[in-house]
Each structure stands twice: as C-alpha cells, then as structure tokens.
Design a protein around this motif. Sequence first.
Motif, short mmCIF file in Angstrom:
data_model
loop_
_atom_site.label_atom_id
_atom_site.label_comp_id
_atom_site.label_asym_id
_atom_site.label_seq_id
_atom_site.Cartn_x
_atom_site.Cartn_y
_atom_site.Cartn_z
N UNK A 1 0.83 -1.20 0.00
CA UNK A 1 0.00 0.00 0.00
C UNK A 1 0.86 1.24 0.00
N UNK A 2 0.45 2.22 -0.76
CA UNK A 2 1.05 3.54 -0.66
C UNK A 2 -0.10 4.53 -0.51
N UNK A 3 0.23 5.81 -0.44
CA UNK A 3 -0.83 6.79 -0.24
C UNK A 3 -1.77 6.86 -1.44
N UNK A 4 -1.25 6.63 -2.63
CA UNK A 4 -2.06 6.85 -3.83
C UNK A 4 -2.51 5.59 -4.54
N UNK A 5 -1.92 4.47 -4.22
CA UNK A 5 -2.37 3.25 -4.87
C UNK A 5 -2.11 2.04 -3.98
N UNK B 1 -1.06 -2.18 -4.49
CA UNK B 1 -0.63 -3.16 -5.47
C UNK B 1 -0.82 -4.57 -4.93
N UNK C 1 -2.11 -2.96 -10.10
CA UNK C 1 -2.11 -1.67 -9.41
C UNK C 1 -3.52 -1.12 -9.45
#
Lengths: 135, 184
Positions: free
Chosen positions: A63-67, A69, A83
């Motif tokens: 997990x990241x802030x914008x997506x 995976x 993604x």
Amino acid sequence: MGILSILILNKAGGLIYQRDFNEGLKKLSSNDYLVLAGTFHGVHAITSRISPVPGSGGLEVMESEHFRMQCFQTLTGTKFLIFAQPHQPNIDVIVKRVYELYADYVMKNPFYQIEMPIRCEAFDRNLLAYIQPRQ
Amino acid sequence: MTIYSFYIFDRHCECIYIKQWHQQDKFRPTSSAGPSGTDSPASLTGDGKRSSAGSTLLRSNDTNPSRPGGRLSVQDDAKLIFGVVFSLRNMVRKLSGPEDSFISYRTGAYKLHYYETPTNLKFVLLTDVKMNNLRVVLHQIYVNLYVEFVVKNPLSPVEHHGGEGVAVELFEMGLDGFIRTIQD
C-alpha cells in the motif's frame, strides 16, 4: 475507482506484459518498467526471507498513499501485479480472472513462446473488455 | 495482535536501533544450529525478552533460527529489511511521483509498516497480518519518544553510529510500554 495498471512478470523476473488502464500512475519508459520488474522480483524473494515467523511467502499486497498493489504468484512462478486505487474492492477476484484470461489467450496460443513478451491480440482485447466496464 | 520487531534507520542508511519481541523466545528452544545470542552483550531476561540495556546493541553473532535455509544474524536481517523498504519506497516514488509514500506491505505471514520523517529517518515495524495501519503509531513513536528522549537529550550525539545515543533508558522504557498498549 478502478484498476490503474497490470504487469506480468515471468519466473525469471523479466517483464512480459505491461498495460495502463487508467490515469493515476506515471508513464515510464519501457526500460524503467523492466528495471522495476527486476527490482520487484528481488524484493519479493527477500520479503519471504525476512519473515519473523516461519513459512511466509513473498509480498502479497503493498500500500502507498495513492495506490495499492496486489501481487499474485502462480505455482510456476509467474507474477501478476495489479495496481489499483487504494480502496478498490475484490482485487482477488480480478487477479484470478486475469490469470484465467492469461491461461486462455496466452498459454493456449500456439504461437506464443513461453517466457517471452506477450503479444497476443486476443488477450489484449479480452483483458480490456473485462477491465473497462469495472472502471 | 502481535508485534514482532521494530527498526530505526538513519539518513546514512545505517540501522541505529533494533528491538524484537515475541520471536526469539518462541524459536530459541528449538534452535539446533548455530551459536545462540546469549554470549553477546545482550542479556535475555527470564521470559525471553531482551533486557533494555542489550536490545539496542547491534550484534553480529546472534542467529535467528526461525528460517530453514539460512541463519541470518539480527544485523543481516536489518540490512535486508532496509533493502526492501528502500526499494519499495523508490518504486512507489517512481510510479506515482515524489509526493507519494510507501505505507506498508503484507505477505501471508506478517505485515511491515513504514514511516519516514522529512529528515530521512526511517521507522519500520513488523507485525502480524491482522494489524491495521500503524503509520500513526510510528509517527507517535517519533514525536513522543524519539524526539523527546533521543533528540532532546543533551548528551546524545547528532549521528548515531552503531546505535549509540538511541540506547537511552527512557526511550527504551517508553517504547516498550507503548508497544505493550498496542498489543493488548
């Protein structure tokens, strides 16, 4: 909502398919995608080694802030990287369906050379037809 | 809800703090290969947890017998973890721009949480998979413990080579207490 991009890696960590479905991720050069795939292949192997508990597999979700995976590894070592936007539901189902499409239109294509980049028009068409209505 | 281990990496990519819970005591009795960590300066208390004095020393002769193939020392583990978070962080930045940041990943058996301060100090926490997002927790550790007890400590050096300066008793106790509240 939606799927941003799909990457398929062969068992040696080479990129054999990349396609964007939505705005959200930057466009990289094909060389950068290859580097990314190779890096991820290594990271995936290490993540199963650094597990504090025995019997862990490799990375499954990042997990990241914008997506977000999702990585699905088949028994033969092929990896599907999906993604998606952070709160996309049912990615598991989508991954399984993409795998099915891969089995049907890539593996059953008599002209496809195994481990090589996927250039199958039927796969492209059916993948798009599956992903597009879900955007 | 289990928390396995906690790492801090400084801006020179060096691991300056390691603390582990739960894993050593579980696997140590079954350990058959390699030297155990008890001959290192780190002492183990009765329940298998490291005493606060020893937990920050970066040892080279400690083994982790939980892995079937290799016997990696705690320090080598830290290097691998750094490599993973560094690669993933760069991957995320490359894919969606410098303002995006890597938050966490999970495998079938554990989850890794990540928080990076603007000064490139990296906080990493390994927990079981059921744990929710702990970035806030890592931020709190930074603000309420690291800044308070390490940065504001007048005796603390600016750079922490080999973890010196982070091994303050107040930081240790605060961290231990704080992690305990999350686990319950």
